[in-house]
Scaffold this active site. Structure first.
Site, short mmCIF file in Angstrom:
data_model
loop_
_atom_site.label_atom_id
_atom_site.label_comp_id
_atom_site.label_asym_id
_atom_site.label_seq_id
_atom_site.Cartn_x
_atom_site.Cartn_y
_atom_site.Cartn_z
N ASP A 1 0.82 -1.21 0.00
CA ASP A 1 0.00 0.00 0.00
C ASP A 1 0.85 1.27 0.00
O ASP A 1 0.50 2.26 -0.62
CB ASP A 1 -0.94 0.00 1.20
CG ASP A 1 -2.10 -0.98 1.03
OD1 ASP A 1 -2.23 -1.55 -0.06
OD2 ASP A 1 -2.86 -1.15 2.00
N THR B 1 -9.18 4.31 6.94
CA THR B 1 -8.90 2.94 7.37
C THR B 1 -7.43 2.75 7.74
O THR B 1 -6.98 1.62 7.93
CB THR B 1 -9.29 1.92 6.27
OG1 THR B 1 -8.56 2.24 5.08
CG2 THR B 1 -10.77 1.95 6.01
N SER C 1 -5.95 7.02 11.03
CA SER C 1 -7.15 7.53 11.70
C SER C 1 -7.93 6.41 12.39
O SER C 1 -8.43 6.58 13.49
CB SER C 1 -8.05 8.24 10.68
OG SER C 1 -9.23 8.71 11.28
N ASN D 1 -3.92 9.69 1.90
CA ASN D 1 -4.48 9.19 3.15
C ASN D 1 -4.80 10.32 4.13
O ASN D 1 -5.95 10.52 4.47
CB ASN D 1 -3.50 8.23 3.84
CG ASN D 1 -3.69 6.80 3.42
OD1 ASN D 1 -4.63 6.46 2.73
ND2 ASN D 1 -2.78 5.96 3.83
N ASP E 1 -1.90 15.42 21.49
CA ASP E 1 -0.64 14.96 20.88
C ASP E 1 -0.56 15.42 19.42
O ASP E 1 0.51 15.45 18.85
CB ASP E 1 -0.54 13.44 20.94
CG ASP E 1 -0.08 12.94 22.29
OD1 ASP E 1 0.01 13.74 23.24
OD2 ASP E 1 0.18 11.73 22.41
#
Length: 184
Positions: A10, A122, A125, A81, A111
């Site tokens: 990926d 997916t 997050s 992403n 943070d």
């Protein structure tokens, strides 16, 4: 027809997408990695998949990108992403204000913050307990990372909104990451 073939995992597909997909070129992901969420074609099916593409037997899956920049750095950053703003140091809070279309939303100590596309929902997050968003939904999720608050929830907004994050304190340094690759 031009077709980019990304062979790897990926991460390889995401890197290719930021370079070529962002320009509108189609990408076929061949999975040699361990996850294969985006690269779903195994190497042994490559020949058949290419023949199907030549014959027009395929489903095009369009995704949108996030564009961002730093006020002091005019270079445009691209993310398939997510963008992550985080402390320069482990386990140290940063304080920021969130604006959507120039409207103040909240001030937060956390943070960091994750701003993701449905593709990124997916990934990082999800690890932070953000919502999973179907790829057909044109939305952006905003997820504070380990907020110092009892009532902070993720936000889901329309893809065409402008998000501005203003760092409140100059004392704590923060970094901006695009798809965990480019960090400024």
């Amino acid at each position: 027809m031009i077709l980019i073939i990304a062979i790897g995992g990926d991460g390889t597909l995401i890197s290719s997408a930021r370079i070529y997909g962002y320009k509108g070129l189609p990408i076929l992901g061949v999975n040699l990695g361990s996850l294969g969420f985006l690269t779903d074609i195994p190497p042994e099916n490559l020949t058949k998949s290419l023949m199907d593409i030549v014959e027009g037997k395929f489903i095009e899956d369009e995704r949108f990108f996030l564009e961002g920049n730093l006020k002091k750095n005019k270079k445009k950053l691209i993310a398939l992403n997510e963008f992550v703003i985080h402390s320069d140091y482990v386990a140290q809070l940063i304080e920021y204000e969130l604006y959507i279309d120039n409207d103040f939303v909240f001030r937060q100590k956390a943070d960091g913050i994750i701003i993701s596309t449905p593709t990124g929902s997916t990934g990082y997050s999800l690890s932070g307990r953000g919502p999973i968003v179907h790829p057909d939904v044109k939305a952006i999720t905003i997820l504070p990372m380990f907020p110092h608050s009892l009532n902070t929830s993720p936000l889901v907004i329309n893809e065409d909104k402008e998000i501005i994050i203003k760092m409140v304190s100059k004392k704590n340094k923060a970094k901006l990451s695009a798809d965990s690759h480019n960090s400024i």
